[in-house]
Design a protein around this motif. Sequence first.
Motif, PDB file in Angstrom:
ATOM      1  N   ASP A  10       0.937  -1.287  -0.019  1.00 13.99           N
ATOM      2  CA  ASP A  10       0.008  -0.029  -0.001  1.00 13.99           C
ATOM      3  C   ASP A  10       0.870   1.334  -0.044  1.00 13.99           C
ATOM      4  O   ASP A  10       1.964   1.111   0.337  1.00 13.99           O
ATOM      5  CB  ASP A  10      -1.020   0.007   1.246  1.00 13.99           C
ATOM      6  N   HIS A  12       0.371   5.748   0.666  1.00 15.76           N
ATOM      7  CA  HIS A  12      -0.513   6.861   0.719  1.00 15.76           C
ATOM      8  C   HIS A  12       0.381   8.122   0.402  1.00 15.76           C
ATOM      9  O   HIS A  12       1.569   8.174   0.802  1.00 15.76           O
ATOM     10  CB  HIS A  12      -1.001   6.942   1.924  1.00 15.76           C
ATOM     11  N   HIS A  44      -3.172  -1.224   6.170  1.00 20.95           N
ATOM     12  CA  HIS A  44      -3.848  -1.814   4.720  1.00 20.95           C
ATOM     13  C   HIS A  44      -3.152  -2.709   4.243  1.00 20.95           C
ATOM     14  O   HIS A  44      -3.695  -3.883   3.415  1.00 20.95           O
ATOM     15  CB  HIS A  44      -3.827  -0.502   3.824  1.00 20.95           C
TER      16      HIS A  44
HETATM   17 MG    MG Z   1      -4.525   2.335   1.808  1.00 24.70          MG
END
Ligand code: MG
Length: 159
Positions: A10, A12, A44
């Motif tokens: 993941d 961000h 995540h």
């Molecule tokens: Mg995420």
Amino acid sequence: MTTRAGIGYDSHRFAPGGPLRLGGVDIPGDVHLVGHSDGDAVAHALTDAILGAAVAGDIGEMFSDRDPANRGRDSLEMLRAAVARAHALGWEVAHADVSIVTERPRIASHRDGMRGALAGALGIDAAAVSVKGKTNEGMGWIGSGEGLACIAVVTLARR
Ligand code: MG
């Protein structure tokens, strides 16, 4: 013992204003991660690693970013839901290993806090949860501080 491995990834983007929610820990500072949920990329990546090992879908299918109910959601709650889905399929988490790739913050001083928080959500001992930090040597979008990325590997064992 039958085991399976799953991988999750993941990333961000950073935005101004702390604290930074990462690995289930609130890190004081001047940035946070942008996300429909709380943006916790570690949680995540682990969620997707569990779902991958259990061959049970993915985080986007479980928690749609189009569903208003998921806005600001606590990502440890999402992680717990993935563990529950794996349990229902006869699997338990045996071990988790995470690499966080970011120029800031330095992960080392937050490592044990994250291990404890993640272990609680995973339902396992913190001794079986590894968290590692590394920089991207200043290269690319991570190097410029645009955001961070996380890679997670989870081992599931038959219950
Ligand atoms: Mg995420």
